[in-house]
Each structure stands twice: as C-alpha cells, then as structure tokens.
Design a protein around this motif. Structure first.
Motif, PDB file in Angstrom:
ATOM      1  N   ILE A 155      -3.184  46.903  65.385  1.00 49.16           N
ATOM      2  CA  ILE A 155      -3.118  46.297  64.055  1.00 49.16           C
ATOM      3  C   ILE A 155      -4.498  46.309  63.413  1.00 49.16           C
ATOM      4  CG2 ILE A 155      -2.756  44.123  62.814  1.00 49.16           C
ATOM      5  CD1 ILE A 155      -0.597  43.439  64.826  1.00 49.16           C
ATOM      6  N   ALA A 159      -3.859  48.833  60.617  1.00 52.23           N
ATOM      7  CA  ALA A 159      -3.337  48.035  59.499  1.00 52.23           C
ATOM      8  C   ALA A 159      -4.463  47.395  58.696  1.00 52.23           C
ATOM      9  CB  ALA A 159      -2.385  46.966  60.022  1.00 52.23           C
ATOM     10  N   PRO A 166       1.808  48.674  57.812  1.00 53.63           N
ATOM     11  CA  PRO A 166       1.785  47.223  57.592  1.00 53.63           C
ATOM     12  C   PRO A 166       1.532  46.482  58.899  1.00 53.63           C
ATOM     13  CG  PRO A 166       4.027  48.052  57.526  1.00 53.63           C
ATOM     14  CD  PRO A 166       3.139  49.252  57.633  1.00 53.63           C
ATOM     15  N   PRO A 167       0.873  45.318  58.843  1.00 50.20           N
ATOM     16  CA  PRO A 167       0.565  44.569  60.063  1.00 50.20           C
ATOM     17  C   PRO A 167       1.776  43.832  60.621  1.00 50.20           C
ATOM     18  CG  PRO A 167      -0.206  43.359  58.162  1.00 50.20           C
ATOM     19  CD  PRO A 167       0.342  44.660  57.643  1.00 50.20           C
ATOM     20  N   ILE A 168       2.780  43.592  59.795  1.00 45.76           N
ATOM     21  CA  ILE A 168       3.968  42.934  60.310  1.00 45.76           C
ATOM     22  C   ILE A 168       5.171  43.825  60.041  1.00 45.76           C
ATOM     23  CG2 ILE A 168       3.319  40.502  60.262  1.00 45.76           C
ATOM     24  CD1 ILE A 168       4.539  40.405  57.442  1.00 45.76           C
TER      25      ILE A 168
ATOM     26  N   ILE B 240       6.377  33.419  59.966  1.00 45.35           N
ATOM     27  CA  ILE B 240       5.541  34.229  60.864  1.00 45.35           C
ATOM     28  C   ILE B 240       4.804  33.263  61.770  1.00 45.35           C
ATOM     29  CG2 ILE B 240       3.742  35.975  61.025  1.00 45.35           C
ATOM     30  CD1 ILE B 240       4.453  36.964  58.321  1.00 45.35           C
ATOM     31  N   ALA B 245      -0.850  37.241  63.248  1.00 47.36           N
ATOM     32  CA  ALA B 245       0.012  38.045  62.382  1.00 47.36           C
ATOM     33  C   ALA B 245      -0.019  37.504  60.958  1.00 47.36           C
ATOM     34  CB  ALA B 245       1.448  38.042  62.915  1.00 47.36           C
ATOM     35  N   ASN B 248      -3.464  38.414  59.495  1.00 48.87           N
ATOM     36  CA  ASN B 248      -3.516  39.845  59.162  1.00 48.87           C
ATOM     37  C   ASN B 248      -2.708  40.141  57.912  1.00 48.87           C
ATOM     38  OD1 ASN B 248      -5.144  40.710  61.252  1.00 48.87           O
ATOM     39  ND2 ASN B 248      -3.421  40.862  62.664  1.00 48.87           N
ATOM     40  N   SER B 249      -1.556  39.487  57.788  1.00 49.66           N
ATOM     41  CA  SER B 249      -0.707  39.745  56.625  1.00 49.66           C
ATOM     42  C   SER B 249      -1.414  39.330  55.344  1.00 49.66           C
ATOM     43  CB  SER B 249       0.597  38.971  56.730  1.00 49.66           C
ATOM     44  OG  SER B 249       1.184  39.197  57.966  1.00 49.66           O
ATOM     45  N   THR B 252      -4.290  41.893  54.606  1.00 51.39           N
ATOM     46  CA  THR B 252      -3.840  43.195  54.119  1.00 51.39           C
ATOM     47  C   THR B 252      -2.975  43.036  52.869  1.00 51.39           C
ATOM     48  OG1 THR B 252      -1.998  43.038  55.644  1.00 51.39           O
ATOM     49  CG2 THR B 252      -3.882  44.318  56.360  1.00 51.39           C
ATOM     50  N   GLU B 254      -0.169  41.710  52.458  1.00 53.96           N
ATOM     51  CA  GLU B 254       1.286  41.773  52.653  1.00 53.96           C
ATOM     52  C   GLU B 254       1.908  40.468  52.170  1.00 53.96           C
ATOM     53  OE1 GLU B 254       3.714  43.872  54.449  1.00 53.96           O
ATOM     54  OE2 GLU B 254       2.247  45.355  53.802  1.00 53.96           O
TER      55      GLU B 254
END
Lengths: 318, 524
Positions: A155, A159, A166-168, B240, B245, B248-249, B252, B254
């Motif tokens: 990741i 990512a 994507p990381p997830i 999540i 995680a 990171n989301s 990035t 997300e």
C-alpha cells in the motif's frame, strides 16, 4: 472411471457426515463462549431487562438442544435462517460476501499458482545457482513476514507513494469486472506473496527428488535436454504432491484471508465470521463455518482425483 | 465589545457565522464583516459534492433499527437520515429541531409542539402520532438501549395533530436533552407503530443502500425542511476498522473525512498536504471504577489512597499522547456548563496516600486491576503505569489482562476493580443518572451515597441555573471524595478531514461535530 465415480460418491457421503459433525462442534463451541448474542450485542448497554427482552425475541431463552435441532431441521429444508443481528435472511446476507471471497481467491490463485510452478520448475532446473538461491530467499522472506506487513508495504509503495492502485478495496455490486481487477490487485498480490513460497518449494523439492531416480538417469543417458527431462519425465510424476499443496493453499485463500480483508477493508466472508463470532450471531457463524468446511472437503476431493488421474498405477489398481 | 474582538472570536471559530454577522450588524460593521466572509475559508456554504467518510466502527451485525444503534458507524448514519426532537448546538445548548417549541411550568409536564409542514422521505408529514410511535418503540418490552432513559415517562399522548404531552414521574429540567438522544429518531408511524428497519426518517439524506459493517450510501433529500443545512449531493459512510487503512484512504483522497486518528501518528498526518487534523474537547472519559460494596474498596480511605496514586499527567501523555485533559475523579467535563471550577485538581501524592492507607490499616495493600483494550485503547498500558505509580506507596496493583471478547458482560461491573470508558453525556444530570445514581443499571461502583442521591433528585426540579450549578458542584465534590471511580483523563475527539471541507464551530457532544457533520459541513 467407474473407480473414480465410486470414490467421489463415497467421499461426498463422508463429507456430508463431516459437515454434520462440524456443525455440532461449532454450535457447542459458541455455546461454551462466555455471554450470548443478547449480551454481546448490547455490550456496555446491556441491562437485565434489555437482555431478557432480546433473548425472548430471538428464542434464545430455549434450551440449547432444541435450538440446535430446530436450526438443523430448517437447514435440511433449505432455509438458512436469519441473522440474529440484522434480521436479514442469511442467504442474501452472505451471497455477496461469498462471491467477493471467491473472486479474490480466484484472482490470487490465477497469479500465484502459475508463478509458483514456473519458479519452482526453474529453480529445480537451475538448482543451487544464484537464481535458485535468490528465488528461495525472496519466497521465504515473503512467507515469513506477516500478511499485514506485506500489505502495508505494498500500500505504501503502490497506493500512497505512486498512486497506481487504491489503498482500500471498496467494491459494490455495481463495480465492473475490470474495475474489480484493478481495485483488487494489491490484495491479490499480498495473498500471492504469502502463499507462493509453499507451492514453489514443494514443486522444486518434488522434482529434485525425482531427478535422482534411475529412469531420469536413463533419460539423461539417452541425451535428452534438461528442460525436456524435467517437463516431460519428472513433472508428471511429481504432480501428486504438488496438487495437494496447491489445494491446501487454495483453501487458505478462501478461509484464511481475514487479515487481508481488514487491512483493505474488503467485504469478504472472513470479516463476517469474526464479527459474528464476537457477537455470538449463531446462525451466521454456522453457515460461514459450513462454507469453509465445504471448501476444504471439495478441494481435498479434487486434489485426490487429480492425484489419481496423474498416476496410472492408482488408475489401474491390481 | 468592538469589531476586532468579534472578528477574533469568529476566526477562532468560537462563534458561528450567523452570530458573527448578527454581531457585526449590531456594531454597524457589516462591510468589514462581509470582507472577512468573502475569504475562501469563511465563505457561505456551497452546495453539492460527494462526501466520503471513513469511520473506525461498524460491524456486519449492525441493523437499521434505532434501538440497536451503538457505534459511530450507525450513529453517524442516524444523524444523516433522521431528525430528533431537539438539536444540541456547539455551545452545548439545545434548540428545537422537529419540535417547533416546547413548554413546561414545573419540568414535569412537557408540551412539545411538532413543527408543521415537515416531510419524511416517503412524503408523509411529521405529526404528533409519529413522535409518540417513535418513542414507544423504546419503551416497555424492548431491547432498546434508550429504554432505561425513558422509564421516567409516566404517560405520553397526543393532543391534536401537532402536540405531544409528556408526563414525567418526577421533574426533570433537562428532559429535552434526554428526548433528543440519538436513539430517539423520529420515524413515520403506521397504525401506531414505526417500521424500525425501513431507513425512512426526516433527516437531510435519504438511504440508498446499507451493507452492515460496510457502507451507508445516502442521497440528498430535496424536501429537507432546513434549507440551509445538508449541503452534499450524496454521502457515503464507510466502515474502515483498520486505522492504517483509514489514514491511507484519507492521504490518497479516497475519503474526505476520517475519525479516530491514531494519537501516535497525528503529528505526521498534520504534515500531509491535503489533510487537516481537528481536535475537540468532548465528554468522553476513561475510568477505573471500584466496587464500593466489595472489600477493600468498601473503605473510603482505600479509595482515596488509590485515587492519589495515579500520575494523571503521565497516563495522559503516554496513552493519549497529550490529546486530552486530566480528570478530577468526576465524570463532568470542563466543557459542561455545570463543571465545578473551584474543585481542587487532585494530583499524584504517594505520601498523602500512605496516610490514608494507614488510616484504613491497609499498608502494603494488594489489589487486582482488570483491564483490556476493549475498555479503551491503551487501557492495559494505563493500568501498568498505575501499578508503577502505586508501588511508590507500597501498594501492589496486580494488573489482570482480560480478554476483549466478553469484557462488558464478564468483567465490567463484575470484578472488583477494572478499566472502563464513558462517551459522556451532554448534561450533568444525565451522566450522574446513568452511572452514579444508586438505582442506575450501570452504577458500576455500586455507590450509594444518600446526600448525593437526594441532591440528584432535587436538582432535576430546579429551573434556576445558579441554584442548580451550586447543587451540581456539591455532587461533583461528593463523587470526587467519596465515590468509587478514578477518572484520570478526558479524551479529545481527534479526527481529520480533507482541506476542502469547511465547517463552523465544532460541537463536542459527540465525535465529528456532534455526529451532525453530514448536515453541517460543506465542500469549499
């Protein structure tokens, strides 16, 4: 062929019996855990009145054996029951998750199995060379590091740093097939890393083992090339142990991926099982465990059939 | 106050945009104010955008029934889909939401007038019948966690189409806070009953789909009655659980919002280009309740000694990395309006503790302290620090590491001394009634102080704020000096958002702007 059909029938019958025993064991195991669903779901907010009302609503106030046989009867009628927690029918609750788990397992297997076999054969071919050592070191490092570490490293690089994936792994039923492949690439590679070493090393060991046999020596004396000796003469005889190892790893890809699911927030069966056990959601725990048991039974059966087909001596017993 | 001070208050987000404009108008400084408001950071809310939120809670066993809401994943969806009787503002004060107004003379009979012309997602108008049905879902034979809260209701009936009359068993000046509890979502009734799992409410967003432990997909409700709230076109609330995680989301992009930032990495996250870390002092606190009905904790000298034997600063700095405040052995947070400011802060004092131990004849005391990270993240570490601190006075605390699984059913309120947490409550009465009143289901110290319980009942009927403040101050000193709970610290709510998110002053009654973020925030 009749031989195989008979074996399959026998194994299926045994498998059904195994499933029955497993369901009983799981039921008892969950019974023995401290607390029941009503207490677990209410958590800190459980008061005696709430718990009593909740238990009554779910029929948890009945004795254990009655609950078990009611459940078993429903299953035999094809009714999987409802989740205690969400009150949803279990078949709709888990259908999507079963699909997700199988999809990820298949994706990882499609990457892992050919790669592992290729590297295993090459390692046997160039035994004790620098290549052999490097492949072994890499595979052993990957299998020795915990899954979440491998996942976090992937990741971090692909990512967060490069932004390629994507990381997830968030998917819905509307996610297209191609998108799934992209979103699930990192989880699949993580699983490849943790399962590859076992298969690769078994391939290598099985082939090397055979290389010392007289018929291989004969082949070599005939002047055949090493590649041909390994692929045509050694590999078919080494298939049985390889198939068994591949089957075990495929089963692992289906039943053992809860850590990867959590790290990538991927909605698979593992997370469902963990949540359901911690909340004592009995009907869901039962079905999820039975699916895992079926996976093992079927894959073992396939491995046995594969071994028999690959070995003429087993196909024509005296 | 001059304009500069007003502007400072607004810049620090201590007053809302509306209060700022009103103040500026009063000072005749509208043109100056509009200059400030036109800066990008203070601009009026813009509409639209797709908000994606990562919440560190959520389980595949969750359901849509408000009676079972218990984690931040479902609670944040609750506030997106539903409205309640009243709404708690950032200042801690409560204003009517689905109620148009409420009236009471004696704090015992409450007349709630329902706001007219408000629609549910299915087009039905909100009426008194819906309110009664929604409340009855949590009364009587039910699994609802709000059941014990509503036991104080003697009767509940409609008076015409828009009036509901609550008759309480005893006066409660804070009843509207209770009636606005997150469980008590107002949902449409059919034949006197609500359908608890239909996901229909009168909130700013309509439910599109719900996967337990995965996501809530929500869409803007076009007919929402608050025309200046609920700015996003669509909202996805993801569960999540894994902190990395989630982080990171956010990094990035997300997701746009994440809750529960790991205190260990919060400083690194602050340096990321698109992330903004927010911190709010709330009511959440960590406790070590002792059972006052069990030796040796039945002796107040022992309790006092143990309260003096924890180095609160060290625990705060280790477990929360300083993201909180030290506690004073009462559950009332400094952000509460009845917080007793004059109560002396208790500090680590082994000598004084020895004095109390001698009085109790308990020198060389040996006690078990049960802890698990289910109680609060870092509970085991906190207990081990406690052990080291207490050793200085010759007290031997044996830290028993308990399994997370089954902690609330088998350890909490069962073992003599354990670790625990409370989300806190917005009013002092509510907090005390939940966990300190003699007859409370969750009186986890089994503490029965006559004076305290008398004051608690009396204070509910008092409407004069000064008189109440005095009574609550006395109750806090009783809890601090006689109660069975050690409250070493209050934890801040620490969450992070993308730098595109805008908001007014953040509320601290729950995580994420009082869990009303979907309604209150917007994209720049």
């Amino acid at each position: 062929m009749a031989q195989i059909a008979k074996m399959v029938a026998q194994r299926m019958a045994l498998g059904l019996f195994t499933l029955f025993v497993i369901s009983l064991i799981i039921f008892l195991a969950v019974e023995f855990l401290p607390g029941d669903f009503a207490q677990a779901v209410l958590g800190q907010s459980a008061t005696p009145q709430n718990v009593a009302a909740f238990r009554h609503e779910l029929g948890l106030d009945q004795p254990a054996y009655i609950r078990y046989f009611t459940w078993l009867g429903d299953i035999l009628h094809g009714d999987l029951g409802r989740s205690f927690a969400s009150q949803r029918p279990i078949d709709t609750l888990i259908a999507g998750r079963v699909y997700n788990t199988l999809f990820l397992a298949a994706y990882a297997a499609i990457i892992a199995v050919p790669t592992a076999l290729t590297f295993g054969i090459l390692a046997a071919l160039y035994r004790n060379s620098v290549f052999d050592r490097l492949v072994n070191i890499a595979a052993l490092t990957a299998v020795s590091s915990p899954e979440f570490l491998a996942a976090y490293i992937l990741i971090f690089i692909f990512a967060v740093h490069l932004g390629w994936f994507p990381p997830i792994a968030r998917i819905t039923e509307h996610t297209s097939f191609m998108d799934r492949l992209e979103i699930l690439f990192l989880p699949a590679v993580t699983l490849t890393l943790v399962t590859m070493a076992h298969m690769m090393r078994m391939t290598r060991a099985a082939i090397i083992n055979l290389m010392a046999s007289p018929y291989i020596e004969m082949a070599r004396l005939k002047g055949l090339r090493r590649g041909r000796i390994i692929l045509r003469h050694a590999l078919p005889n080494a298939l049985a142990p390889i198939i068994n190892v591949v089957a075990i790893n495929l089963a692992y890809l289906i039943v053992g991926v809860v850590v990867v699911e959590v790290v990538f927030a991927y909605p698979g069966l593992g997370q469902l099982l963990v949540d359901s056990v911690s909340k004592r959601d009995m009907p869901v725990v039962q079905i999820a465990c039975l699916i895992f048991a079926v996976t093992y039974i079927l894959l073992n059966l396939l491995a046995d059939i594969g071994s028999i087909l690959s070995n003429p001596r087993l196909r024509h017993p005296k | 106050m001059n304009y500069k001070e007003l502007e400072r208050l607004f810049m620090d987000r201590r007053i809302t945009r509306r209060q700022f404009l009103a103040g500026a108008t009063a000072l005749g400084a509208v043109s100056l104010a509009s200059g400030v408001l036109s800066q990008p950071a203070y601009a009026a809310p813009t509409q639209g955008g797709h908000l994606r939120v990562a919440i560190g809670h959520g389980s595949t066993t969750d359901s849509l029934d408000p009676a079972t809401f218990e984690n931040d994943h479902t609670i944040s969806a609750d506030y997106a889909m539903n409205n309640h009787i009243g709404e708690v503002l950032a200042s801690g004060e409560i204003i009517p939401e689905l109620a148009e107004r409420w009236d009471t003379d004696d704090a015992k009979t409450w007349v709630v007038t329902v706001r007219k012309g408000v629609e549910f997602h299915n087009g039905k108008e909100v009426t008194a019948d819906d309110v009664v049905a929604s409340f009855n879902h949590h009364r009587g034979d039910t699994k609802s966690a709000a059941r014990s809260l509503l036991e104080q209701i003697d009767s509940l009936e409609t008076d015409g189409k828009y009036k509901v009359i609550f008759k309480l068993k005893a006066a409660n000046a804070d009843f509207m806070y209770i009636a606005s509890d997150y469980h008590l979502a107002i949902k449409p009734s059919k034949n006197g009953k609500i359908n608890p799992t239909d996901g229909i409410g009168a909130g700013p967003y309509k439910l599109e789909s719900f996967e337990p432990g995965e996501r809530f997909a929500l869409k803007k409700f076009e007919n929402y009655w608050k025309t200046d709230r609920g700015h996003f076109d669509a909202v996805d609330i993801l569960s999540i659980i894994d902190t990395s995680a989630r982080t990171n989301s956010l990094m990035t992009q997300e997701v746009d919002v994440m809750d529960r930032v790991d205190p260990k990495t919060v400083d690194l996250l602050k340096q990321r280009p698109h992330a903004k870390v927010e911190e709010v002092v709330g009511f959440r606190h960590y406790t070590f309740p002792m059972r006052t009905d069990t030796p040796p904790f039945d002796d107040n000298n022992v309790r006092m000694a143990l309260k003096l034997l924890i180095d609160r600063k060290q625990v705060l700095n280790t477990v929360l990395r300083g993201h909180g405040r030290i506690g004073n052995d009462t559950p009332i947070s400094p952000s509460n309006r009845f917080f007793a400011k004059d109560l002396e802060q208790r500090t680590y004092d082994p000598d004084k503790a020895k004095h109390y131990l001698k009085k109790a004849g308990a020198e060389g005391l040996k006690v078990n302290l049960s802890a698990a990270d289910a109680a609060f993240p870092g509970a085991v570490d906190a207990a081990v620090i406690y052990k080291e601190n207490a050793a200085k006075a010759g007290v031997n605390i044996n830290v028993v590491r308990e399994p997370n699984d089954g902690y609330w059913s088998d350890v909490w309120m069962k073992k003599g001394w354990c670790a625990c947490y409370w989300s806190g409550r917005v009013t002092a009465d509510w907090m005390f009634t939940t966990a300190y009143a003699a007859d409370a289901d969750w009186n986890d110290t089994y503490w029965k102080n006559e004076r305290f319980n008398k004051l608690l009942k009396e204070a509910r009927g008092v409407l004069d704020p000064d008189k109440r403040a005095e009574m609550y101050a006395e109750m806090q000193s009783l809890v601090r000096d006689d109660g069975g709970t050690v409250v070493p610290m209050f934890a801040n709510y620490v969450f992070a958002t993308s730098d595109k998110i805008r908001h007014d002053t953040l509320a601290g009654n729950w995580n994420l702007d009082g869990m009303k973020f979907t309604e209150r925030w917007w994209f720049a």
